[in-house]
Motif scaffolding. Structure first.
Motif, PDB file in Angstrom:
ATOM      1  N   UNK A 188       6.343 -12.962   3.191  1.00 37.56           N
ATOM      2  CA  UNK A 188       6.791 -12.177   4.532  1.00 37.56           C
ATOM      3  C   UNK A 188       6.306 -10.960   4.721  1.00 37.56           C
ATOM      4  N   UNK A 189       5.288 -11.363   5.238  1.00 36.33           N
ATOM      5  CA  UNK A 189       4.702 -10.341   6.132  1.00 36.33           C
ATOM      6  C   UNK A 189       4.762  -9.569   7.409  1.00 36.33           C
ATOM      7  N   UNK A 190       4.553  -8.172   7.505  1.00 36.87           N
ATOM      8  CA  UNK A 190       3.955  -7.447   7.112  1.00 36.87           C
ATOM      9  C   UNK A 190       5.836  -6.406   6.466  1.00 36.87           C
ATOM     10  N   UNK A 191       7.011  -6.979   7.029  1.00 41.33           N
ATOM     11  CA  UNK A 191       8.075  -6.051   6.457  1.00 41.33           C
ATOM     12  C   UNK A 191       8.077  -5.876   4.285  1.00 41.33           C
ATOM     13  N   UNK A 192       7.429  -6.947   4.281  1.00 37.99           N
ATOM     14  CA  UNK A 192       7.213  -6.898   2.466  1.00 37.99           C
ATOM     15  C   UNK A 192       6.668  -5.734   2.044  1.00 37.99           C
ATOM     16  N   UNK A 193       5.639  -5.128   2.484  1.00 38.30           N
ATOM     17  CA  UNK A 193       4.963  -4.464   2.140  1.00 38.30           C
ATOM     18  C   UNK A 193       5.584  -3.189   2.082  1.00 38.30           C
ATOM     19  N   UNK A 194       7.382  -2.838   2.805  1.00 34.98           N
ATOM     20  CA  UNK A 194       7.314  -1.146   2.821  1.00 34.98           C
ATOM     21  C   UNK A 194       8.833  -1.571   1.717  1.00 34.98           C
ATOM     22  N   UNK A 195       8.940  -2.909   1.111  1.00 33.51           N
ATOM     23  CA  UNK A 195       9.740  -3.142   0.226  1.00 33.51           C
ATOM     24  C   UNK A 195       9.816  -1.443  -1.130  1.00 33.51           C
ATOM     25  N   UNK A 196       9.782  -1.306  -1.651  1.00 30.04           N
ATOM     26  CA  UNK A 196       9.998  -0.823  -2.956  1.00 30.04           C
ATOM     27  C   UNK A 196       9.699  -1.031  -4.128  1.00 30.04           C
ATOM     28  N   UNK A 197       8.640  -0.470  -4.814  1.00 29.35           N
ATOM     29  CA  UNK A 197       8.014  -1.234  -6.191  1.00 29.35           C
ATOM     30  C   UNK A 197       8.872  -2.200  -7.136  1.00 29.35           C
ATOM     31  N   UNK A 198       9.845  -1.373  -7.184  1.00 30.71           N
ATOM     32  CA  UNK A 198      11.470  -2.592  -8.081  1.00 30.71           C
ATOM     33  C   UNK A 198      11.134  -3.582  -7.016  1.00 30.71           C
ATOM     34  N   UNK A 199      11.341  -3.535  -6.128  1.00 33.26           N
ATOM     35  CA  UNK A 199      12.185  -4.482  -5.236  1.00 33.26           C
ATOM     36  C   UNK A 199      11.030  -5.953  -4.991  1.00 33.26           C
ATOM     37  N   UNK A 200       9.316  -5.526  -5.469  1.00 34.62           N
ATOM     38  CA  UNK A 200       8.620  -6.613  -5.025  1.00 34.62           C
ATOM     39  C   UNK A 200       8.556  -6.961  -6.765  1.00 34.62           C
ATOM     40  N   UNK A 201       8.757  -6.054  -7.544  1.00 32.24           N
ATOM     41  CA  UNK A 201       8.374  -6.537  -8.588  1.00 32.24           C
ATOM     42  C   UNK A 201       9.690  -7.131  -9.056  1.00 32.24           C
ATOM     43  N   UNK A 202      10.958  -7.087  -8.706  1.00 33.12           N
ATOM     44  CA  UNK A 202      11.634  -8.180  -8.931  1.00 33.12           C
ATOM     45  C   UNK A 202      12.188  -9.635  -8.676  1.00 33.12           C
ATOM     46  N   UNK A 203      11.529  -9.120  -7.145  1.00 31.64           N
ATOM     47  CA  UNK A 203      11.150 -10.599  -6.212  1.00 31.64           C
ATOM     48  C   UNK A 203      10.059 -11.358  -7.253  1.00 31.64           C
ATOM     49  N   UNK A 204       8.607 -10.936  -7.346  1.00 27.49           N
ATOM     50  CA  UNK A 204       8.396 -11.314  -7.766  1.00 27.49           C
ATOM     51  C   UNK A 204       8.512 -12.401  -9.180  1.00 27.49           C
ATOM     52  N   UNK A 205       9.093 -11.734  -9.984  1.00 25.36           N
ATOM     53  CA  UNK A 205       9.562 -12.089 -11.637  1.00 25.36           C
ATOM     54  C   UNK A 205       8.326 -11.458 -12.664  1.00 25.36           C
ATOM     55  N   UNK A 206       8.109 -10.019 -12.072  1.00 26.43           N
ATOM     56  CA  UNK A 206       6.742  -9.167 -12.393  1.00 26.43           C
ATOM     57  C   UNK A 206       7.641  -7.694 -12.863  1.00 26.43           C
ATOM     58  N   UNK A 207       7.067  -7.592 -13.985  1.00 31.62           N
ATOM     59  CA  UNK A 207       6.831  -5.684 -13.525  1.00 31.62           C
ATOM     60  C   UNK A 207       6.327  -4.597 -12.887  1.00 31.62           C
ATOM     61  N   UNK A 208       6.775  -3.713 -13.322  1.00 27.46           N
ATOM     62  CA  UNK A 208       6.547  -2.686 -11.878  1.00 27.46           C
ATOM     63  C   UNK A 208       4.972  -2.054 -11.963  1.00 27.46           C
ATOM     64  N   UNK A 209       4.307  -1.756 -13.438  1.00 23.56           N
ATOM     65  CA  UNK A 209       3.121  -1.493 -13.146  1.00 23.56           C
ATOM     66  C   UNK A 209       1.976  -3.306 -12.923  1.00 23.56           C
ATOM     67  N   UNK A 210       2.924  -3.827 -12.848  1.00 25.13           N
ATOM     68  CA  UNK A 210       1.908  -5.191 -12.385  1.00 25.13           C
ATOM     69  C   UNK A 210       1.987  -4.972 -10.953  1.00 25.13           C
ATOM     70  N   UNK A 211       2.671  -4.535 -10.190  1.00 28.12           N
ATOM     71  CA  UNK A 211       2.747  -4.223  -8.739  1.00 28.12           C
ATOM     72  C   UNK A 211       2.217  -3.323  -8.278  1.00 28.12           C
ATOM     73  N   UNK A 212       1.949  -2.289  -9.487  1.00 31.24           N
ATOM     74  CA  UNK A 212       0.845  -1.084  -9.026  1.00 31.24           C
ATOM     75  C   UNK A 212      -1.006  -2.014  -9.309  1.00 31.24           C
ATOM     76  N   UNK A 213      -0.868  -2.155 -10.262  1.00 34.53           N
ATOM     77  CA  UNK A 213      -2.274  -2.887 -10.372  1.00 34.53           C
ATOM     78  C   UNK A 213      -2.485  -3.549  -9.490  1.00 34.53           C
ATOM     79  N   UNK A 214      -2.243  -4.983  -9.204  1.00 32.27           N
ATOM     80  CA  UNK A 214      -2.084  -5.278  -7.762  1.00 32.27           C
ATOM     81  C   UNK A 214      -2.401  -4.478  -6.259  1.00 32.27           C
ATOM     82  N   UNK A 215      -2.096  -3.497  -6.542  1.00 32.65           N
ATOM     83  CA  UNK A 215      -2.423  -2.426  -5.014  1.00 32.65           C
ATOM     84  C   UNK A 215      -3.677  -1.900  -5.515  1.00 32.65           C
TER      85      UNK A 215
END
Length: 295
Positions: free
Chosen positions: A31-58
């Motif tokens: 859902x680019x680029x809208x997904x890039x403006x979601x919160x870390x928590x929302x992205x983590x929930x949608x990807x079924x991963x932890x918040x630190x995983x989102x931070x490691x990815x960026x």
């Protein structure tokens, strides 16, 4: 060389990521680029991963944190949506103060020197940064005489679509420019099939109808070749081949000089691929034109 668009960075780095990080990347791209403006928590929930995983990815993409990632995305979107007027207002126009002394505005010598530098760098960066496999695939598709080629461009790039189309018409059959009238356009779009190739020229302030055309071709089994800028038209999501060009210019207008260089490079490749068949087609066209008194 300017950094690749963020979405392209994500695509090219997915192979280096852990399985969990790849989930984050795919959620972002879905859902680019809208997904890039979601919160870390929302992205983590949608990807079924932890918040630190989102931070490691960026972090893997080279950003200091999620706010840094989002700031870069905002800047990219501002550049992507820029118009000649907004660039002029922002000061991208030629400064009369840079005159070489000629009365009444910018001097010729200064302008020529600046233009030489800008165009030389833009063409060089475009050609050296172009993925060779994409150029090769574009040539294969456009030289395949079993395929039907349709070309379309935008407000200014329609001229380049015509330029490429006229060369192709000299070298092979089944080449057409998308008509201007709505009834004819609808008929052409409705007839797309598996042997069709749609060539799209789409540059920033991208035109929504080009995305629809690409979707229709893809849905019906055809192929899309896209000429675009380094920010990438939304058509890229539906294109098999993407040929991005630099657009730097000595004025607020995006330059099409690098795109013309890419277009002529592709034409050279098509000539080599078609060989004697292309020569015979060109000769037949010349004979008919002379007999009809066209030239």
């Amino acid at each position: 060389m300017p950094a690749a668009p963020i979405a392209e960075q994500i695509r090219t780095r997915l192979g280096e990521c852990s399985p969990a990080e790849r989930k984050v990347g795919r959620v972002l791209l879905a859902n680019w680029p809208a997904s890039g403006f979601e919160t870390v928590a929302t992205l983590a929930e949608r990807a079924v991963v932890s918040a630190p995983t989102v931070l490691r990815f960026v972090g893997r993409l080279g950003y200091r944190g999620f706010p840094d990632f989002q700031a870069a995305l905002r800047t990219e979107l501002e550049e992507r949506n820029a118009s000649p007027l907004s660039l002029y207002t922002a000061g991208a126009a030629v400064d009369p103060g840079e005159s070489d002394g000629a009365p009444g505005g910018v001097g010729g010598a200064g302008l020529l020197a600046r233009a030489s530098t800008v165009f030389t760098q833009a063409v060089g960066r475009t050609l050296t940064g172009m993925p060779p496999h994409d150029v090769e695939r574009a040539i294969q598709l456009l030289a395949d005489r079993k395929r039907r080629i349709t070309l379309v461009g935008g407000r200014f790039t329609g001229l380049l679509a015509q330029y490429l189309g006229l060369h192709l018409m000299q070298l092979r059959d089944d080449v057409r420019l998308l008509p201007d009238r709505d009834v004819e356009r609808a008929a052409v779009l409705g007839a797309f099939g598996r042997r069709d190739v749609l060539v799209v020229f789409d540059y920033r302030r991208y035109e929504p109808d080009k995305v629809t055309m690409a979707e229709l071709v893809q849905e019906q089994g055809g192929r899309v070749v896209l000429f675009t800028d380094t920010w990438l038209s939304p058509v890229a999501a539906h294109a098999e081949v993407v040929l991005p060009s630099q657009v730097g210019a000595p004025s607020p207008y995006d330059s099409l000089v690098p795109t013309l260089a890419v277009t002529e490079t592709v034409i050279a490749g098509i000539l080599e691929t078609l060989g004697e068949d292309g020569h015979r087609h060109m000769q037949r066209g010349e004979d008919i034109a002379k007999r009809a008194g066209f030239y």
